[in-house]
Design a protein around this motif. Structure first.
Motif, PDB file in Angstrom:
ATOM      1  N   TYR A 135     -11.205  -2.772  26.584  1.00 30.47           N
ATOM      2  CA  TYR A 135     -11.440  -3.532  25.355  1.00 30.47           C
ATOM      3  C   TYR A 135     -10.244  -3.422  24.407  1.00 30.47           C
ATOM      4  N   LEU A 136      -9.749  -2.197  24.194  1.00 35.05           N
ATOM      5  CA  LEU A 136      -8.689  -1.994  23.212  1.00 35.05           C
ATOM      6  C   LEU A 136      -7.362  -2.591  23.676  1.00 35.05           C
ATOM      7  N   THR A 137      -7.029  -2.448  24.945  1.00 34.37           N
ATOM      8  CA  THR A 137      -5.784  -3.047  25.421  1.00 34.37           C
ATOM      9  C   THR A 137      -5.881  -4.570  25.403  1.00 34.37           C
ATOM     10  N   SER A 138      -7.059  -5.105  25.686  1.00 30.68           N
ATOM     11  CA  SER A 138      -7.257  -6.548  25.606  1.00 30.68           C
ATOM     12  C   SER A 138      -7.141  -7.026  24.155  1.00 30.68           C
ATOM     13  N   MET A 139      -7.618  -6.209  23.228  1.00 34.58           N
ATOM     14  CA  MET A 139      -7.497  -6.544  21.809  1.00 34.58           C
ATOM     15  C   MET A 139      -6.031  -6.628  21.412  1.00 34.58           C
ATOM     16  N   LEU A 140      -5.213  -5.698  21.903  1.00 33.51           N
ATOM     17  CA  LEU A 140      -3.792  -5.725  21.596  1.00 33.51           C
ATOM     18  C   LEU A 140      -3.158  -7.010  22.120  1.00 33.51           C
ATOM     19  N   ARG A 141      -3.483  -7.374  23.366  1.00 30.71           N
ATOM     20  CA  ARG A 141      -2.933  -8.611  23.913  1.00 30.71           C
ATOM     21  C   ARG A 141      -3.385  -9.815  23.098  1.00 30.71           C
ATOM     22  N   ARG A 142      -4.629  -9.790  22.649  1.00 28.88           N
ATOM     23  CA  ARG A 142      -5.179 -10.881  21.852  1.00 28.88           C
ATOM     24  C   ARG A 142      -4.430 -11.025  20.521  1.00 28.88           C
ATOM     25  N   LEU A 143      -4.188  -9.902  19.864  1.00 35.05           N
ATOM     26  CA  LEU A 143      -3.492  -9.925  18.578  1.00 35.05           C
ATOM     27  C   LEU A 143      -2.090 -10.507  18.724  1.00 35.05           C
TER      28      LEU A 143
ATOM     29  N   SER B  96      -0.943 -12.519  21.335  1.00 35.35           N
ATOM     30  CA  SER B  96      -0.880 -13.879  21.875  1.00 35.35           C
ATOM     31  C   SER B  96      -1.475 -14.917  20.934  1.00 35.35           C
ATOM     32  N   ALA B  97      -2.431 -14.529  20.119  1.00 31.51           N
ATOM     33  CA  ALA B  97      -3.111 -15.493  19.249  1.00 31.51           C
ATOM     34  C   ALA B  97      -2.352 -15.764  17.952  1.00 31.51           C
ATOM     35  N   GLY B  98      -1.231 -15.100  17.764  1.00 32.53           N
ATOM     36  CA  GLY B  98      -0.449 -15.324  16.550  1.00 32.53           C
ATOM     37  C   GLY B  98      -1.127 -14.809  15.306  1.00 32.53           C
ATOM     38  N   THR B  99      -1.999 -13.832  15.464  1.00 32.80           N
ATOM     39  CA  THR B  99      -2.752 -13.316  14.319  1.00 32.80           C
ATOM     40  C   THR B  99      -1.829 -12.780  13.233  1.00 32.80           C
ATOM     41  N   MET B 100      -0.774 -12.073  13.646  1.00 30.01           N
ATOM     42  CA  MET B 100       0.077 -11.424  12.666  1.00 30.01           C
ATOM     43  C   MET B 100       1.029 -12.379  11.955  1.00 30.01           C
ATOM     44  N   THR B 101       1.052 -13.665  12.362  1.00 37.46           N
ATOM     45  CA  THR B 101       1.888 -14.647  11.671  1.00 37.46           C
ATOM     46  C   THR B 101       1.071 -15.728  10.979  1.00 37.46           C
ATOM     47  N   ASP B 102      -0.249 -15.635  11.055  1.00 36.04           N
ATOM     48  CA  ASP B 102      -1.141 -16.619  10.447  1.00 36.04           C
ATOM     49  C   ASP B 102      -1.712 -16.018   9.163  1.00 36.04           C
ATOM     50  N   PRO B 103      -1.310 -16.529   7.973  1.00 37.81           N
ATOM     51  CA  PRO B 103      -1.783 -15.931   6.714  1.00 37.81           C
ATOM     52  C   PRO B 103      -3.301 -15.874   6.610  1.00 37.81           C
TER      53      PRO B 103
ATOM     54  N   GLN C 118       5.141  -0.432  11.949  1.00 38.28           N
ATOM     55  CA  GLN C 118       5.670   0.457  12.979  1.00 38.28           C
ATOM     56  C   GLN C 118       5.120   0.118  14.367  1.00 38.28           C
ATOM     57  N   LEU C 119       3.958  -0.528  14.403  1.00 40.98           N
ATOM     58  CA  LEU C 119       3.295  -0.805  15.681  1.00 40.98           C
ATOM     59  C   LEU C 119       3.510  -2.232  16.171  1.00 40.98           C
ATOM     60  N   LYS C 120       4.136  -3.076  15.353  1.00 43.55           N
ATOM     61  CA  LYS C 120       4.151  -4.512  15.643  1.00 43.55           C
ATOM     62  C   LYS C 120       4.923  -4.865  16.912  1.00 43.55           C
TER      63      LYS C 120
END
Length: 510
Positions: free
Chosen positions: A261-269, A271-278, A310-312
């Motif tokens: 679950y957690l590794t899939s969550m990382l891939r999701r974050l 690939s989905a562009g979450t960190m660049t979508d305000p 640091q984790l990005k």
């Protein structure tokens, strides 16, 4: 001024100088009004942003990092240090939302347990990471802890399930228990309860998972058909809590599905562009600050953003998930486990030494061959060293044995400090700044590794605490550090880039 003079002159051509001056005045007026409007908007936006950050800060629940001394961190040659974050899943039912999601009303207000315990280790150069799980039913010695909020003292609890550590005053005791067991310095903790799992899964749009067959677990209520799914909300919580539906129906396999679950969550974050979508960032920030309880070092949005920065750049293929090697506990082999001798310590030493668990990292430096014996040197430099030896190994007589050995080596100022305040896995030699040379002299004589030396403001004399890693002998055992990827085969290991389907327990298939 006459009436005729007050009237505008209609005989001035449109392109004349007076006309141009009037146009410029009107333009300047419009620009001034626009500037004032923009200034007001900027002030309002700034105030709104500040208010929103304050709102997010007010959401964050936080507390003391550790209820015991963890020593200090060690930097690499470039001055960087590894980052270790303990992630805890609480089974608290103390809110209405948590109670609706699972558990009996009789558990409200009762002891809280750490159902999920995983350590995220990020290398000093931030190139790789590992996720280390310890099963909740692992029997450990929980050290004495004092709840800083209430002042209640919880005595040391030998041979108790590690999940109970959370009930000994809070996450600070779980952090200290992990440190005592592994010798790993922990920088932060993050704790989430049932409701937090649901809100976080919704905020990122769900997490992709996969099963080898149909599963229907009547305990967690998880019901899925074979194949791939995106779980969110309550279903995400059911996935993380399912114990009977997968593998052999035990908590030991459940840690593997949690890793998935957690590794899939990382891939999701990523690939989905979450960190660049305000919009997604705001939604995630709101959910995260409400869902998480963190240590005091992460008590503001600014600090959480700094940690995220640091984790990005972590790559899923350089994230390795692993479960602590374990063996059946002789006292209750059907229900409890203990750290597997040697294998568990090897894994802990790799994390302490920042050795990558995947085979793509740098190889470990070869250990220098140690002399076969420690030659005695009764010179004045050793005779002038004042030193205290404490037993943190749990093995009777270790402090006395090392005290006599050190005196025989010329350290006549050594005294036996008897038992350390708590048991610890790694041998340490703490010293004040003024005694650095003396501590180095002791370390050389005993062949202690560099990682054992700990500058500390809490001691006035060099203090040697013998850990469980040094059970016998007067010279520290020479241990060749494993190379990158040399994880004990008894550990359950998986790459964060793998898309692995959870194996369904046939008993709960439909």
């Amino acid at each position: 001024m006459t009436t005729d003079q007050a009237k505008p002159r209609r005989d001035v051509p449109a392109g004349s100088a007076p006309s141009r001056r009037r146009a410029r005045r009107r333009s300047r007026g419009r620009l001034k009004r626009l500037a004032v409007t923009c200034g007001v908007l900027l002030v309002l936006c700034g105030a709104g942003a500040w208010s929103y950050v304050q709102y997010l800060n007010s959401n964050i629940k936080h507390g003391a990092l550790s209820f015991g001394n963890q020593g200090v961190t060690h930097n690499d040659a470039a001055g960087r240090s590894a980052l270790n974050i303990l992630m805890i899943g609480s089974d608290s039912r103390d809110t209405a939302a948590d109670l609706r999601l699972g558990g009996a009303r009789g558990s409200v207000g009762g002891p809280v347990h750490a159902d999920v315990e995983m350590l995220l280790h990020v290398s000093a150069d931030r190139s790789n990471a590992s996720l280390l799980s310890i099963p909740r039913d692992t029997m450990v010695d929980i050290p004495a802890c004092t709840d800083p909020k209430t002042g209640k003292v919880y005595p040391e609890s030998p041979h108790e399930q590690i999940t109970d550590s959370l009930a000994h005053g809070g996450p600070g005791c779980t952090v200290y228990t992990w440190h005592q067991l592994t010798g790993i310095h922990i920088d932060h903790y993050m704790m989430v309860d049932f409701g937090g799992v649901v809100s976080m899964a919704d905020a990122i749009g769900g997490v992709p998972v996969c099963t080898t067959g149909n599963v229907a677990d009547p305990y967690s209520h998880l019901r899925l058909t074979a194949g791939k799914h995106v779980v969110k909300g309550v279903q995400a919580l059911e996935w993380l809590r399912t114990r009977h539906g997968f593998g052999d129906g035990s908590d030991l396999y459940r840690t593997q599905t949690q890793h998935m679950y957690l590794t899939s969550m990382l891939r999701r974050l990523r690939s989905a562009g979450t960190m660049t979508d305000p919009g997604k960032i705001l939604s995630l920030a709101d959910a995260a600050t409400k869902a998480l309880t963190v240590d005091d070092g992460l008590d503001t949005v600014g600090k959480l953003v700094g940690l995220a920065d640091q984790l990005k750049n972590l790559q899923p293929e350089r994230l390795t998930t692993v479960t602590m090697p374990y063996a059946a506990d002789p006292e209750n082999p059907k229900a409890w486990v203990i750290p597997m001798p040697e294998d568990a310590q090897q894994l802990f030493s790799m994390v302490r030494g920042d050795i990558p668990l995947d085979p793509h990292g740098r190889p470990a430096a070869k250990a220098a061959a140690a002399p076969s014996t420690a030659a005695a040197d009764p010179g004045p430099s050793r005779a002038g060293v004042r030193l205290t030896v404490q037993n943190g190994s749990g093995i009777s007589g270790r402090a006395a044995a090392l005290t006599y050995a050190l005196r025989a080596l010329g350290f006549t100022g050594t005294r036996n400090g008897l038992n350390a305040p708590a048991r610890q896995s790694a041998t340490t030699l703490s010293y004040p700044d003024s005694a650095a040379a003396a501590a180095q002299s002791v370390a050389t004589a005993l062949h202690l590794p560099e990682a054992a030396l700990r500058p500390s403001a809490d001691v006035t004399l060099p203090t040697l605490v013998v850990g469980t890693d040094w059970p016998v002998g007067s010279v520290y055992p020479t241990v060749v550090t494993p190379s990158a990827g040399a994880v004990p085969t008894s550990a359950k290991q998986q790459s964060g880039n793998d898309s692995v389907c959870a194996k369904v327990n046939p008993v709960y298939s439909w």
